[in-house]
Design a protein around this motif. Sequence first.
Motif, PDB file in Angstrom:
ATOM      1  N   GLY A  84     -20.571  13.715  10.566  1.00 30.17           N
ATOM      2  CA  GLY A  84     -20.620  11.922  10.540  1.00 30.17           C
ATOM      3  C   GLY A  84     -20.631  11.696  12.057  1.00 30.17           C
ATOM      4  O   GLY A  84     -20.637  12.007  12.772  1.00 30.17           O
ATOM      5  N   ARG A  85     -20.645  10.400  12.030  1.00 33.68           N
ATOM      6  CA  ARG A  85     -21.071  10.300  13.275  1.00 33.68           C
ATOM      7  C   ARG A  85     -19.639  10.093  14.019  1.00 33.68           C
ATOM      8  O   ARG A  85     -18.574   9.799  13.189  1.00 33.68           O
ATOM      9  CB  ARG A  85     -21.090   8.365  13.647  1.00 33.68           C
ATOM     10  N   ASP A  86     -19.892   9.921  14.944  1.00 32.87           N
ATOM     11  CA  ASP A  86     -18.548   9.849  16.155  1.00 32.87           C
ATOM     12  C   ASP A  86     -17.680  11.001  15.249  1.00 32.87           C
ATOM     13  O   ASP A  86     -15.862  10.843  15.788  1.00 32.87           O
ATOM     14  CB  ASP A  86     -17.539   8.763  15.882  1.00 32.87           C
ATOM     15  N   GLY A  87     -17.885  12.357  14.903  1.00 38.76           N
ATOM     16  CA  GLY A  87     -16.845  13.878  15.083  1.00 38.76           C
ATOM     17  C   GLY A  87     -16.578  13.550  13.097  1.00 38.76           C
ATOM     18  O   GLY A  87     -15.120  14.083  13.003  1.00 38.76           O
ATOM     19  N   ARG A 137     -19.826   5.647   8.971  1.00 32.44           N
ATOM     20  CA  ARG A 137     -19.498   7.031   9.801  1.00 32.44           C
ATOM     21  C   ARG A 137     -19.628   7.976   9.128  1.00 32.44           C
ATOM     22  O   ARG A 137     -20.755   9.194   9.855  1.00 32.44           O
ATOM     23  CB  ARG A 137     -18.046   7.043   9.661  1.00 32.44           C
ATOM     24  N   LEU A 138     -20.963   7.520   8.385  1.00 33.24           N
ATOM     25  CA  LEU A 138     -22.129   8.769   7.367  1.00 33.24           C
ATOM     26  C   LEU A 138     -23.297   8.353   8.489  1.00 33.24           C
ATOM     27  O   LEU A 138     -23.472   7.803   9.020  1.00 33.24           O
ATOM     28  CB  LEU A 138     -22.360   7.898   6.590  1.00 33.24           C
ATOM     29  N   PRO A 139     -24.092   9.923   8.039  1.00 34.47           N
ATOM     30  CA  PRO A 139     -25.774  10.339   8.865  1.00 34.47           C
ATOM     31  C   PRO A 139     -26.310  10.048   8.407  1.00 34.47           C
ATOM     32  O   PRO A 139     -27.817   9.666   8.661  1.00 34.47           O
ATOM     33  CB  PRO A 139     -25.002  11.533   8.543  1.00 34.47           C
ATOM     34  N   TYR A 140     -26.060   9.310   6.805  1.00 35.04           N
ATOM     35  CA  TYR A 140     -27.343   8.596   5.616  1.00 35.04           C
ATOM     36  C   TYR A 140     -26.435   8.030   5.266  1.00 35.04           C
ATOM     37  O   TYR A 140     -25.249   7.884   4.288  1.00 35.04           O
ATOM     38  CB  TYR A 140     -28.146  10.199   5.963  1.00 35.04           C
ATOM     39  N   ARG A 141     -27.883   7.045   4.072  1.00 31.50           N
ATOM     40  CA  ARG A 141     -26.271   6.419   2.660  1.00 31.50           C
ATOM     41  C   ARG A 141     -26.451   7.611   1.884  1.00 31.50           C
ATOM     42  O   ARG A 141     -27.947   7.989   1.665  1.00 31.50           O
ATOM     43  CB  ARG A 141     -27.988   5.661   2.463  1.00 31.50           C
ATOM     44  N   ARG A 142     -26.058   6.982   0.864  1.00 33.37           N
ATOM     45  CA  ARG A 142     -26.042   8.074  -0.441  1.00 33.37           C
ATOM     46  C   ARG A 142     -26.652   7.694  -1.197  1.00 33.37           C
ATOM     47  O   ARG A 142     -27.064   6.371  -1.058  1.00 33.37           O
ATOM     48  CB  ARG A 142     -24.316   7.963  -0.528  1.00 33.37           C
ATOM     49  N   SER A 143     -26.417   7.984  -2.594  1.00 35.44           N
ATOM     50  CA  SER A 143     -27.988   7.265  -3.635  1.00 35.44           C
ATOM     51  C   SER A 143     -26.884   5.857  -4.770  1.00 35.44           C
ATOM     52  O   SER A 143     -25.919   5.521  -3.831  1.00 35.44           O
ATOM     53  CB  SER A 143     -28.001   8.520  -4.902  1.00 35.44           C
ATOM     54  N   ALA A 144     -27.868   6.158  -4.756  1.00 33.00           N
ATOM     55  CA  ALA A 144     -28.086   4.047  -5.794  1.00 33.00           C
ATOM     56  C   ALA A 144     -26.764   4.409  -6.205  1.00 33.00           C
ATOM     57  O   ALA A 144     -25.266   3.866  -7.106  1.00 33.00           O
ATOM     58  CB  ALA A 144     -28.582   3.418  -5.937  1.00 33.00           C
ATOM     59  N   ALA A 145     -26.519   5.336  -7.246  1.00 32.44           N
ATOM     60  CA  ALA A 145     -25.674   5.886  -8.401  1.00 32.44           C
ATOM     61  C   ALA A 145     -24.227   5.988  -8.035  1.00 32.44           C
ATOM     62  O   ALA A 145     -23.191   5.687  -8.597  1.00 32.44           O
ATOM     63  CB  ALA A 145     -25.423   7.081  -9.437  1.00 32.44           C
ATOM     64  N   LEU A 146     -23.945   6.744  -6.302  1.00 28.95           N
ATOM     65  CA  LEU A 146     -23.364   6.915  -5.723  1.00 28.95           C
ATOM     66  C   LEU A 146     -21.784   5.806  -5.007  1.00 28.95           C
ATOM     67  O   LEU A 146     -21.041   5.513  -4.904  1.00 28.95           O
ATOM     68  CB  LEU A 146     -22.827   8.357  -5.083  1.00 28.95           C
TER      69      LEU A 146
END
Length: 340
Positions: A84-87, A137-146
């Motif tokens: 993810g972001r910032d290591g 910090r995530l590089p992309y969004r997770r699914s709506a279910a998660l």
Amino acid sequence: MLSDHQQNMCFASLLGLAVALAGWQGHRAAAPEQALTGLTGGSYQRQYESTFADALPSRGWSVEAYAALRLALFKEVAEGAVLGRDGWIFTAEEFETPALAEDPVPLLRQARAELAALGVQLVPVILPDKARVHADRLPYRRSAALQNRYAAALDLLRAEGFAALDTRSAMQAHGFLRGDTHWQPEAARAVAEALAQQLGAKPAEDAFVTQSNGQDPFRGDLMVFAETGRFADWVALPLDRITRYETLDKAADATDAMALFADTRVPVALIGTSYSAKADFHFEGFLKSALGQDVLNLAQIGKGPFAPMRDYLTSPELHGSPPDIVIWEIPERYILLQGG
């Protein structure tokens, strides 16, 4: 003299050139008739990853070189984790369904019934996952279910008649370690205190005292996915630092002479995963301080949250000396919801 940035760029360029040439050599050796078409058809990338290491004089060097290049240029780590972001590193299990995940309802009902028959209260505690607490910090969004899983899991507990402790706010201030799947010790302490408040615990003053023993560098379990070996001086993720804690039983200090005649029954049992089992995070000690009672820690590493509970229900620890309360720590990523 070259600046640090210029040196890093030179290193990445030279490393990239060396690995690219080796990968091209391996690709041609593996499939010379497809080398040109592979470049435009997409197969080159896949064959490059699978053959570049064998084309270099030292496989160890090549693996480390490729890992360093991948981390430096593409901000990627090995399969099984997500950078993810910032290591910050996240386990891939937070973006998919782990093999040990299951519908918790059958075991919740079984455990509550069997423990209640022995006069024991079951207290499940669901921990939010790292990707939830540190979504920024995530590089992309997770699914709506998660994204909706934690709230749905709390609703499930309430529907089954349990007092559902929402630990998200307790964990928000300290959260997780950057390079590990687990929480900071301070987050474990916040959850222990929130749980004690929910249970209405009024511990005797100084029954159990928890104190800090300073900080140490900590190599998290996710750092293995970002190993760069001999290139670590140029390309590497920083290590976490963790505070070490110790919990002292002040009452025991004054009654050691009576220990042989004391009731050996422990009023609280802790069942769960490595969040509870690993001494690094000190959840057991924080629970002792917050509850003012001794805790028998029967959490297990590497088995998820459900196998340890099944083991406990048939154990001599339970049937030989039932506690008053069983705290069951369950990381949310192991919960498989209906329709999820």
